[in-house]
Design an enzyme around this catalytic site. Structure first.
Site, mmCIF file in Angstrom:
data_model
loop_
_atom_site.group_PDB
_atom_site.id
_atom_site.type_symbol
_atom_site.label_atom_id
_atom_site.label_comp_id
_atom_site.label_asym_id
_atom_site.label_seq_id
_atom_site.Cartn_x
_atom_site.Cartn_y
_atom_site.Cartn_z
ATOM 1 N N GLY A 117 0.783 -1.325 0.185
ATOM 2 C CA GLY A 117 -0.400 0.209 0.051
ATOM 3 C C GLY A 117 0.918 1.081 0.472
ATOM 4 O O GLY A 117 0.409 1.772 -0.725
ATOM 5 N N GLN A 118 1.609 1.659 0.688
ATOM 6 C CA GLN A 118 2.357 2.476 0.644
ATOM 7 C C GLN A 118 3.573 2.860 0.211
ATOM 8 O O GLN A 118 5.234 2.518 0.868
ATOM 9 C CB GLN A 118 3.037 3.052 2.321
ATOM 10 C CG GLN A 118 1.678 2.501 2.895
ATOM 11 C CD GLN A 118 1.563 1.682 4.526
ATOM 12 O OE1 GLN A 118 2.631 0.810 4.552
ATOM 13 N NE2 GLN A 118 0.718 1.417 5.368
#
Ligand SMILES: Nc1nc2c(ncn2[C@@H]2O[C@H](COP(=O)(O)OP(=O)(O)O)[C@@H](O)[C@H]2O)c(=O)[nH]1
Ligand SMILES: [Mg+2]
Length: 153
Positions: free
Chosen positions: A78-79
């Site tokens: 996700g990041q």
């Protein structure tokens, strides 16, 4: 007794990972919510209280050290803007535990992408390193079998 039992578990883990070195760094990786913190907490000897959580916005690293094994844990998904923060751990690691949530069918493709990216990273593909794929949460009724998980990966 409790302490001795825990140490036995860590020794077994070293055995499974084929580690013969004196000091080894184990990376525990996987998507968020796959169960990494839970697994690592099970491995911790009761006298190892130094849980070093380094929180940054949207990103955290957990660390603990026990006899010759040191563990570093972080979420992989996700990041992507935090990627460069954890990538440097690849170089100094000797073994990897990649944790998969066997019940998370929707994100299995994301787990596969992260695993592929990891294995193709320049600091990983240039050397041989044991990787344990941990099909976690097999107790869930909707969990995929470990065979199915390995096929999807
Ligand atoms: N049913 C089940 N739940 C689990 C298992 N391992 C972890 N969990 C749960 O999954 C959630 C995420 O676990 P956590 O260790 O925080 O995941 P992390 O984000 O990878 O560190 C928590 O609610 C745990 O209690 C497991 O083997 N079976
Ligand atoms: Mg965690």
């Amino acid at each position: 007794m409790f302490y001795a039992g825990q140490m036995g578990m860590l020794d077994k883990l070293s055995g499974w990972l084929g580690l013969k070195k004196k000091e080894v760094n184990v990376l525990c990786l996987g998507l968020d919510n796959s169960g990494k913190t839970t697994i690592i907490n099970q491995l911790k000897p009761s006298n190892t209280q130094t849980q070093d959580i380094v929180p940054t916005i949207g990103f955290n690293i957990e660390k603990f050290k026990s006899s010759s094994l040191s563990f570093t844990v972080f979420d992989m998904s996700g990041q992507s803007r935090y990627r460069n923060l954890w990538e440097h751990y690849y170089k100094e690691s000797h073994a990897i535990i990649f944790v998969i949530d066997s019940g998370d069918k929707l994100r299995m493709v994301v787990a596969k992408e992260e695993l592929d990216t990891l294995l193709n990273h320049q600091d990983m593909c240039s050397r041989r390193m044991p990787v344990l794929l941990f099909a976690n949460k097999s107790d869930l009724r909707e969990a995929m079998s470990s065979v199915k998980v390995s096929q999807l990966l």
